[in-house]
Design a protein around this motif. Sequence first.
Motif, short mmCIF file in Angstrom:
data_model
loop_
_atom_site.label_atom_id
_atom_site.label_comp_id
_atom_site.label_asym_id
_atom_site.label_seq_id
_atom_site.Cartn_x
_atom_site.Cartn_y
_atom_site.Cartn_z
N TYR A 2 0.54 -1.25 0.37
CA TYR A 2 -0.07 -0.16 -0.44
C TYR A 2 0.65 1.06 -0.11
O TYR A 2 0.21 2.31 -1.29
CB TYR A 2 -1.41 -0.04 0.99
N THR A 22 2.28 2.16 -3.28
CA THR A 22 1.01 2.44 -4.18
C THR A 22 1.16 3.81 -3.88
O THR A 22 0.76 4.58 -5.31
CB THR A 22 0.00 1.39 -4.33
N LYS A 55 1.07 7.17 -7.15
CA LYS A 55 0.13 7.52 -7.27
C LYS A 55 0.29 9.19 -7.19
O LYS A 55 -0.38 9.62 -7.66
CB LYS A 55 -1.33 6.93 -6.55
#
Length: 223
Positions: free
Chosen positions: A73, A76, A80
Amino acid sequence: MGLGIYQHADNYGLLRDDKNNTKFVNSLFFGFVAGMTGGAVGSPLQLVKTQLMSYSSKKIAVGTQHGHPGTVYAFTRLYKENGFFGLWRGAHGMMIRNSTGSASQIAAYAMCKEWMDNNNLFQQSKYLSAFVASNIGAVVKTITLTPMDVIMTRLYNQSVDAHGKGLMYSGIVDCARKITQTEGLMALYKGIGPSYLRQAPHTVLLLLFWDMLKDLQKSMDLK
């Protein structure tokens, strides 16, 4: 990776003089290059690790809280929010940290071990001089590394704006300046005791096994 680069430099004859003695400046330089390369490669992992370890309950939270529930997580989310190169935020701190640590550790070890062997000190067993020299390397590394550990942790854990720019520190020099101004010069050595207890076993085992593997390779080459 770092020792691999350093060993290749030695294999190509870039570290020693005509009498096969280690050149201190060359040892320091290639240790610096080796550490910087490893720091660049491992920086994203260090970034995520620092943010995960800093996260705690709101009741006891200190500093910036990123709230990542896990490693995947975290990667990611960072990708992003800040793009691919956002994973290397604070990498310059990590690169300087690693280069400083590796250069001081390897150079101190190589020069001390060579001096002991040449002066017939700690020769009671085959790897005793390596053990003593690696402990000296650990002390030197801890002294030179701790300020960069403090700075690197602050850079990795600070909040950033929409463009990925740090809100507290603009870079290494700014971070060091603010720490010393608000907390004093010795704040750069926070945690030096635990840092040594961490560095000593790592350095001793790393360099001892390195010495043993070099001897093993030499013995295999002779067969």
